[in-house]
Design a protein around this motif. Structure first.
Motif, PDB file in Angstrom:
ATOM      1  N   THR A  60       0.825  -1.210   0.000  1.00 37.81           N
ATOM      2  CA  THR A  60       0.000   0.000   0.000  1.00 37.81           C
ATOM      3  C   THR A  60       0.858   1.258   0.000  1.00 37.81           C
ATOM      4  O   THR A  60       0.533   2.223  -0.690  1.00 37.81           O
ATOM      5  CB  THR A  60      -0.920   0.019   1.238  1.00 37.81           C
ATOM      6  N   LEU A  64       0.519   4.084  -2.804  1.00 36.36           N
ATOM      7  CA  LEU A  64       0.209   5.462  -2.412  1.00 36.36           C
ATOM      8  C   LEU A  64       1.238   6.428  -2.997  1.00 36.36           C
ATOM      9  O   LEU A  64       0.893   7.495  -3.532  1.00 36.36           O
ATOM     10  CB  LEU A  64       0.200   5.531  -0.878  1.00 36.36           C
ATOM     11  N   LEU A 117      -5.772   1.331  -3.027  1.00 31.39           N
ATOM     12  CA  LEU A 117      -5.912   2.444  -2.076  1.00 31.39           C
ATOM     13  C   LEU A 117      -7.333   2.563  -1.543  1.00 31.39           C
ATOM     14  O   LEU A 117      -7.544   3.088  -0.451  1.00 31.39           O
ATOM     15  CB  LEU A 117      -5.453   3.752  -2.725  1.00 31.39           C
ATOM     16  N   VAL A 122      -7.891   5.451   1.578  1.00 28.69           N
ATOM     17  CA  VAL A 122      -7.357   6.720   1.074  1.00 28.69           C
ATOM     18  C   VAL A 122      -8.320   7.321   0.048  1.00 28.69           C
ATOM     19  O   VAL A 122      -8.512   8.536  -0.014  1.00 28.69           O
ATOM     20  CB  VAL A 122      -5.970   6.510   0.433  1.00 28.69           C
TER      21      VAL A 122
END
Ligand SMILES: C[S@@+](CC[C@H](N)C(=O)[O-])C[C@H]1O[C@@H](n2cnc3c(N)ncnc32)[C@H](O)[C@@H]1O
Length: 436
Positions: A60, A64, A117, A122
């Protein structure tokens, strides 16, 4: 998930939003029986899922980084009828290319990273009116938005991702297993620019230096772009810290305004004077205030404060050295934020003894570092200070200390640890020591 800077208790469950330790009442419970620590029982399948999730945490963080670097989060943050935009992958790519006609985006890779994500909160996916999957930013995602022309500004947390996932630091993590195993790995050395730095490698060389052939401090001096991200992280943390320190001081019985009225305060290693200025401004009855730092820093601080026409009103800048008591103004209170964590126990003792000489009888030393919990407080909880401590080790810095360590060091230098006050900022606590 709580916002870390707002979490008064400074500990969050690592289980996050999706994990459900359904067969225990409280994931933070730890039972102490006959000195054996028993962790709460979870089902085998939940434990297996948690192991998978833990082992793939870096998936992740790299996804990101990719989304931030390509500008996808900034595009999503663009205002759309007063709301945050919701866009399909193709719309995101079109927007990125409107902003930068030379931008090349791998559609499939971006799509798969956006999907990942979504699973970590997010961004979120919805279906748009054309029955396509569309993405928008969550509250967490909005914190990662960088405003155009304001890269590295203190309102964006993108710098945390850009700094911590950048290749030199990333490679340093890869060196950690050998470092822990006491192996002297051969450095990559692609950044070393002289023979002397190559020869300096031995088993004590920290992971950053092993991976990059250069120390972290030299690397960031030489690489402006990397330094910008690192400084942005420091600025973001500092902007939260000052507010949380003031609030912790004001609500404490030892450091509120009535207790420090008329007292002389020195901020040792005070940098450009932001903290001491904030203290004097919010508690105007405090006595004389000094910002002490090394000569080069104080020269810059005076220049900056002269041009801003602000800080110089409240604090006197002093060129000094915390190891030399003759350079520290006689005072009633010494504060020192994020300075001692860089020094060995021997150096800290020298500094504490110098502080002891400079403080009035009964004076106070307030160490503003993250104070590590002792003992069982750690079990199954995420703790920012513990993570930062490993990061400090990675880059060759001494690291954070526990309440017990501060108590012992203080005692050896003629102080007694009175209290450790948490603040609402995970990067700083107030360890209050009294001079005896
Ligand atoms: C990480 S910075 C922290 C600055 C500031 N206190 C803050 O929290 O933003 C460490 C500071 O300690 C200062 N410093 C390092 N060694 C010092 C010494 N021997 N005497 C005084 N200051 C020192 C550095 O120049 C630097 O400004």
């Amino acid at each position: 998930m709580s916002h870390p800077w707002r979490n008064g208790t400074q500990v969050l469950s690592i289980a996050g939003d999706n994990s459900d330790y359904s067969d225990c009442n409280d994931s933070t419970d730890v039972l102490l029986t006959n000195n054996i620590i028993e962790h709460p029982q979870v089902s085998q399948s939940q434990a297996e899922l948690d192991v998978i999730k833990l082992a793939q945490s870096h998936f992740t963080s790299q996804a990101l980084l990719a989304a931030i670097r390509v500008g996808a989060l900034d595009v999503l943050a663009a205002s759309h009828d007063g709301d945050m935009a919701s866009m399909s992958v193709d719309e995101i790519i079109a927007k990125i290319q409107t902003r930068d006609s030379a931008a090349v985006v791998n559609r499939d890779a971006l799509f798969r990273c956006l999907r990942l994500l979504c699973t970590s909160g997010v961004i979120k996916e919805t279906i748009n009116c054309a029955y396509e999957t569309a993405y928008s930013l969550t509250q967490m995602g909005r914190l990662l938005h960088q405003r155009p022309g304001r890269k590295g500004d203190t309102s964006s947390m993108a710098s945390f991702v850009l700094h911590w996932s950048e290749i030199p630091l990333w490679n340093a993590w890869s060196e950690l297993p050998d470092y822990v195993a006491g192996k002297c790995s051969s450095p990559v050395n692609h950044m070393a620019d002289d023979d002397a730095s190559r020869k300096s490698f031995d088993g004590d060389v920290p992971p950053f230096d092993r991976a990059n052939g250069i120390s972290a401090s030299d690397y960031y001096k030489k690489n402006q772009a990397s330094c910008t991200h690192r400084n942005a992280v420091a600025r973001y943390a500092s902007s939260k810290e000052i507010t949380s320190i003031l609030s912790a001081m004001q609500s404490s019985s030892a450091l509120n305004e009535s207790k420090i009225a008329e007292k002389t305060v020195v901020d040792v290693g005070g940098g450009y004077g932001c903290l001491i200025h904030a203290i004097k401004t919010s508690m105007p009855t405090v006595g004389r205030c000094y910002c002490l730092d090394l000569p080069g820093v104080i020269d810059d601080a005076i220049l900056i404060n002269d041009s801003s026409n602000d800080h110089k009103i409240t604090a006197t800048f002093v060129q000094g050295n915390m190891f030399d008591p003759s350079t520290i103004p006689p005072c009633d209170i010494i504060i020192t934020k994020h300075v001692l964590c860089d020094f060995s126990d021997e150096d800290v003792l020298r500094a504490l003894r110098a502080f002891h000489e400079s403080l009035s009888h009964g004076g106070k030393l307030v160490i503003m570092d993250a104070v590590l919990p002792n003992g069982s407080d750690l079990n199954s909880k995420w703790n920012a200070a513990i993570s930062f401590d490993v990061l400090l080790m990675l880059t060759g810095r001494r690291g954070e200390r526990s309440r017990l360590e501060w108590s012992n060091l203080g005692q050896r230098a003629g102080f007694v640890l009175e209290d450790v006050l948490p603040t609402s900022s995970v990067t700083v606590d107030l360890a209050i020591l009294s001079r005896i």
